[in-house]
Design an enzyme around this catalytic site. Structure first.
Site, short mmCIF file in Angstrom:
data_model
loop_
_atom_site.label_atom_id
_atom_site.label_comp_id
_atom_site.label_asym_id
_atom_site.label_seq_id
_atom_site.Cartn_x
_atom_site.Cartn_y
_atom_site.Cartn_z
N SER A 161 -8.08 -15.00 -1.17
CA SER A 161 -8.54 -13.63 -1.39
C SER A 161 -9.98 -13.61 -1.88
O SER A 161 -10.49 -14.58 -2.44
CB SER A 161 -7.63 -12.94 -2.42
OG SER A 161 -8.07 -11.63 -2.68
N HIS B 2 0.83 -1.20 0.00
CA HIS B 2 0.00 0.00 0.00
C HIS B 2 0.87 1.25 0.00
O HIS B 2 1.96 1.27 0.58
CB HIS B 2 -0.91 -0.02 1.23
CG HIS B 2 -1.98 1.02 1.21
ND1 HIS B 2 -1.89 2.21 1.90
CD2 HIS B 2 -3.19 1.05 0.58
CE1 HIS B 2 -2.98 2.92 1.71
NE2 HIS B 2 -3.79 2.25 0.91
#
Length: 512
Positions: free
Chosen positions: A422, A219
């Site tokens: 995921s 991120h």
């Protein structure tokens, strides 16, 4: 959907003549206008391209200037300048206390804004927010200024706080990650970024000369932390899945073996939802000659950090392993209506940060001074209602629906990637920017993704795929659909372009 969307109308009285109200409520420069019924979906890149410059860090930390031109593939396309639709602040008229025209005007604006929120929520798929919540019971607390300034575990002189809720939430997460009450320290942050800023800051305080290692798909807040703290940061290569490449990681470690290592481990990357192999990272550190007193691991679990404990056969994130801190977001999988997060670290590390503050009669070791005291209450409320079993059911439903979306996309001829651990489905970027805006998709280069959260139903996924098929057809009016190659982004086995689809079919034929 739940979530308190069906609230009573905000307008308490019949609306007056708004043309008159708007005309009379002017500043010297800007008239006040009600919010438009429908915010335009088109991107106004043409209007901002002349004045906007986008900067990104290259691997050497130098600034690279990019122009936000529409015809440059892979470059960033910025959205609409909000000044075009902003709501101006205007001064009340002298006699407004009598007429109430301003209150009626604002009620109408808010009512129209609420309709916009309802509409936008229907087409929310690209960002990892759980919009399925109902906190009506907490409305009674909105009139209080609840501020949890200072240390969560030490009561300050300010009495309007929610520390009792905050510590209850922290204890719940400490149990989830295998830390006893007397072994951890933590707090409710204002967002996932603050969790990363705090975790990396603790690592820097433990190892002042440490080097920060993070995969290229980490991120952006991780690299922001490096800039803020003036830390040397090394971007490590990733696999096609988005996981950190531990071969490259080991090579980088060996090159800098004289410095301690501070490592950001992704429990779900931003774009592909990839989960870094924590056990392999620890082995790589040890193989490179880093003993456990020479590295600090921060786990960024913004989205999947709260999902992975409930995934069967998933690697466990636990403080029984040599990690230093874990952070998760509260407004993503949990479903808080305001941005917030949870940051947990070992108690032994926090003394390097904490300072006594006489003004507060407390201790400070957080990033922010004042902290939202409402957020811990929302988290406490949700954890009590759902518990471990409730989250487990929601995780299983999200994973099941994510596989459903991937299969539907592949059946329709789209390239699609879904990592095993995921609920983020990656696919080729739609060519119509209007479609991207409508469904609020997060895009990067040639790919986009949809994040399947508890609030995302199979019916919404069906609507999305059907509209995506129609959107693609509009881009090829002759009927000859050309599927772009995204093998570099999602892998050849997940790419539906002509070349890789033929190779895939050839492999199936040979196996049969």
């Amino acid at each position: 959907m739940a979530g308190g969307l069906e609230q009573p109308s905000l307008a308490a009285s019949p609306a007056p003549d708004f043309a008159h109200v708007i005309q009379t409520m002017k500043t010297a420069d800007t008239p006040a206008e009600p919010l438009p019924d429908e915010i335009p979906l088109n991107i106004i890149a043409n209007e901002v391209a002349q004045i906007l410059e986008v900067y990104q860090d290259d691997e050497n930390g130098q600034l690279v200037e990019e122009c936000a031109a529409e015809d440059d593939k892979g470059k960033m396309i910025l959205g609409r300048n909000i000044h075009d639709t902003c709501l101006s602040i205007t001064e009340p008229e002298v006699d407004d206390e009598v007429t109430g025209e301003k209150d009626a005007f604002m009620a109408a604006v808010l009512s129209r804004y609420r309709k916009t929120l309802i509409e936008k929520t229907k087409f929310h798929l690209g960002y990892p927010y759980n919009l399925d919540f109902d906190y009506g019971a907490l409305a009674q607390l909105q009139h209080f200024s609840i501020n949890n300034l200072g240390d969560p575990f030490i009561e300050s002189n300010y009495g309007v706080h929610s520390r009792q809720f905050e510590v209850g939430v922290l204890d719940w997460f400490a149990r989830l990650w295998d830390l006893e009450k007397d072994e951890y320290w933590g707090y409710i942050t204002n967002c996932g970024t603050e969790g990363n800023l705090h975790g990396i800051l603790v690592g820097r305080e433990v190892f002042p000369d440490g080097i920060l290692y993070a995969s290229k798909e980490s991120h952006y807040s991780v690299f922001k932390a490096a800039r803020m703290y003036r830390m040397e940061v090394i971007k490590v290569d990733t696999l096609t899945s988005g996981e950190i490449d531990c071969t490259d990681f080991k090579n980088r470690l060996v090159q800098h073996k004289d410095n301690p290592a501070i490592i950001n481990v992704n429990i779900g990357t931003t774009v592909k939802g990839a989960v870094d192999d924590l056990d392999l990272i620890i082995r790589t550190l040890e193989d490179a000659g880093f003993s456990r007193d020479r590295f600090y691991i921060h786990c960024d679990g913004a989205l999947f950090g709260l999902m992975i404990p409930f995934v069967k056969k998933a690697p466990k994130v636990t403080f029984k392993k040599p990690i230093g801190s874990v952070s998760v977001s509260g407004h993503k999988f949990v479903g808080c209506p305001m941005p917030c997060g949870v940051q947990i670290t070992r108690k032994e590390h926090i003394n390097a940060l904490s300072r006594n503050v006489e003004y507060l009669a407390s201790r400070d070791a957080t990033i922010m001074g004042s902290r939202n005291g409402h957020a811990p209450i929302f988290l406490w409320y949700t954890l009590n209602r759902k518990g471990y079993r409730g989250f487990q059911k929601e995780v299983q439903r999200c994973l099941r629906n994510a596989h459903y979306l991937k299969d539907r996309l592949r059946s329709a001829g789209f390239s699609a990637l879904l990592n095993e651990l995921s609920s983020t489905v990656v696919f080729e970027r739609p060519q119509e920017e209007e479609f991207v805006r409508k469904w609020q998709l997060a895009c990067q280069g040639k790919i986009a993704h949809a994040v399947v959260m508890p609030s995302v139903t199979v019916e919404k996924l069906d609507d999305f795929v059907e509209e995506l098929i129609k959107s693609r057809a509009r881009c090829f009016p002759d009927g000859q659909i050309l599927v772009p190659c995204v093998a570099d982004e999602v892998g050849g086995e997940n790419c539906s372009c002509l070349q890789h689809n033929q190779l895939f079919q050839l492999g199936i034929d040979r196996q049969s």
